[in-house]
Design a protein around this motif. Structure first.
Motif, PDB file in Angstrom:
ATOM      1  N   GLU A 131       0.794  -1.144  -0.182  1.00 44.61           N
ATOM      2  CA  GLU A 131      -0.051  -0.059  -0.112  1.00 44.61           C
ATOM      3  C   GLU A 131       0.712   1.247   0.017  1.00 44.61           C
ATOM      4  OE1 GLU A 131      -3.273   0.354   2.627  1.00 44.61           O
ATOM      5  OE2 GLU A 131      -3.386  -1.880   2.701  1.00 44.61           O
ATOM      6  N   SER A 170      -1.190  -7.507  -2.158  1.00 43.39           N
ATOM      7  CA  SER A 170      -1.138  -8.148  -1.047  1.00 43.39           C
ATOM      8  C   SER A 170      -2.535  -8.069   0.061  1.00 43.39           C
ATOM      9  CB  SER A 170      -0.153  -7.595   0.205  1.00 43.39           C
ATOM     10  OG  SER A 170       1.252  -7.616  -0.543  1.00 43.39           O
ATOM     11  N   THR A 171      -3.340  -6.844  -0.121  1.00 39.95           N
ATOM     12  CA  THR A 171      -4.375  -6.780   0.716  1.00 39.95           C
ATOM     13  C   THR A 171      -5.596  -6.875  -0.102  1.00 39.95           C
ATOM     14  OG1 THR A 171      -4.088  -4.361   0.509  1.00 39.95           O
ATOM     15  CG2 THR A 171      -3.186  -5.275   2.357  1.00 39.95           C
ATOM     16  N   LYS A 198      -6.851  -4.704  -1.622  1.00 42.44           N
ATOM     17  CA  LYS A 198      -7.587  -3.298  -1.430  1.00 42.44           C
ATOM     18  C   LYS A 198      -7.531  -2.429  -2.683  1.00 42.44           C
ATOM     19  CE  LYS A 198      -7.546   1.164   1.189  1.00 42.44           C
ATOM     20  NZ  LYS A 198      -6.830   1.807   2.327  1.00 42.44           N
TER      21      LYS A 198
END
Length: 453
Positions: free
Chosen positions: A99, A143-144, A146
């Motif tokens: 992020e 990874s997330t 998002k």
């Protein structure tokens, strides 16, 4: 409230499947169509990776800070040529392993403005004040998982990011409407002696800009009728429902341009000392697409206009690039030169009624066109799916030393071989004066006449 982006569901799968291959990020373009209420995204394509030395020595964040704007904008320029009327590069996406903070958002902001500025330089048309000026940036953290979707107003250099909704929909463009037309062009562009210092490419674009006004002011018949701008394009006929009727939703468009000035304007000829002239001659196949959610006539006509202007300008630009790449020497004295401009090839988007396009010279193979689609759009296509819109019977390059030939005697200078829906480039060097009349004729061959010192 921010804008809403309705996105083809397969794009979500495409973005999920993109592999970073050990890199800290991968970026690309989002392609679709704007409307007053919402925007539609029907295609995403990764920007081809650029090999760099000592790449592994850089910190991941450093690589993101040094996102190559020039490489990304060139990819956008190439892809924009492959979009028919009605489709635009709506923005960019980027997938990162981490992020990122506000500094990274500023990098994305600079990139989306750079991409739009670069594409806008090549256009023969301008956006209207009523059109949507927001462009989107989509950031996905691998990874997330998002997703951060934001928009920027490209007409306001100081605009800040605004949040936007990103919603997936299955079969988004399975029932889009197509508009097709053939435009015959015969454009005469005199080159004054004052423009000798300009490149031939710049002189040609300046001349095309004058012709573009005719296209903008033309009358457009849709299925033989003139319709009010604010009317629903589908008024008087059934709307398409699903794939069964999607293929039948095509409109035939005819273009009528004004050949003479209005009676309240004086029509005068101006005598101009010229270093030569440019002639575009032939026929172009044009195609535009528009969403089927209450489409307006004015939006459909606008899409067709822009495809006409784009395809002529793009072919000229591609030819100039090809001549430069192959280092073809400039003719001297009164030699005449002919080149056929590339013709148009269409290819379907799987699961959609929309087709993308590319341009093919006579000596290029279908395999080369397929490979170019894969490189630019990151989508595999089948050679049998290629639709050649314009056939070319012959490609030629001819020259003549006849310096006394009149400038307007162009028919005798055409090659003896038959040609269908082609564009021809003709270059002549000759001294003299020509009269430039305020009359423009329509047709796609391009001929250049110019002088040496």
């Amino acid at each position: 409230m921010g804008r809403t982006y309705i996105v083809e569901e397969t794009i979500g799968q495409y973005l999920t499947n993109l592999s970073l291959q050990g890199k800290s990020f991968v970026s690309g373009l989002l392609i679709g169509q704007c409307s007053s209420q919402k925007d539609y995204v029907i295609l995403a394509t990764r920007t081809p990776p650029k090999e760099e030395r000592n790449e592994n020595l850089k910190h991941p964040k450093d690589q993101l800070d040094n996102l190559d704007e020039e490489w990304a904008t060139e990819h956008a320029n190439q892809v924009s040529r492959m979009l028919p009327g009605g489709l635009l590069v709506l923005g960019i996406f980027i997938i990162t392993t981490l992020e990122m903070g506000n500094d990274f958002q500023n990098t994305l902001r600079r990139l989306v403005f750079a991409v739009e500025k670069s594409m806008n330089k090549k256009r023969l048309w301008s956006f209207t004040e009523e059109e949507v000026s927001d462009r989107v940036t989509l950031h996905i953290c691998s990874s997330t998982k998002k997703i951060l979707c934001r928009t920027y107003d490209i007409h306001d250099p100081k605009s800040s990011a605004k949040p936007a909704d990103w919603k997936y929909q299955n079969g988004l463009s399975t029932s889009w409407l197509s508009l097709e037309c053939t435009v015959h062009i015969n454009i005469h562009i005199p080159l004054s002696t004052t423009s000798v210092s300009y490149t031939l490419e710049k002189n040609t674009k300046n001349g095309l800009a004058r012709w573009a006004k005719q296209i903008e002011n033309g009358i457009y018949l849709i299925n033989g009728q003139v319709k009010a701008e604010d009317c629903d394009l589908l008024e008087g006929q059934k709307k398409p429902r699903g794939n069964a009727q999607a293929s039948s939703c095509s409109f035939d468009v005819r273009v009528l341009t004004q050949l003479l000035l209005n009676s309240d304007h004086r029509s005068t000829a101006t005598v101009q000392i010229c270093s030569g002239s440019v002639n575009l001659k032939g026929a172009v196949k044009c195609r535009a697409y528009i969403h089927s959610n209450k489409p307006k006539v004015k939006d459909a006509v606008q899409a067709v206009k822009r495809d006409i202007l784009n395809t002529v300008a793009d072919r000229c630009e591609i030819l100039f690039e090809d001549l430069l790449l192959n280092e073809i020497p400039e003719k001297k004295d009164s030699e005449k030169e002919f080149h056929i401009l590339p013709h148009r090839v269409f290819v379907p988007i799987p699961g959609s009624t929309v087709m993308l396009c590319d341009y093919k010279f006579g000596d290029e193979s279908a395999e080369e066109i397929r490979d170019h689609f894969i490189e630019m759009l990151d989508h595999r296509i089948q050679i049998e799916d290629l639709e050649i819109a314009e056939e070319i019977n012959t490609a030629f390059l001819s020259s003549s030393m006849n310096s006394e030939a009149p400038l307007d005697n162009r028919d005798d200078e055409q090659p003896k071989e038959p040609m269908q829906t082609t564009i021809v480039l003709k270059i002549r060097q000759n001294m003299g004066m020509i009269a430039a009349f305020a009359v423009a004729l329509l047709a796609v061959g391009i001929s250049f006449h110019y002088f040496s010192d």
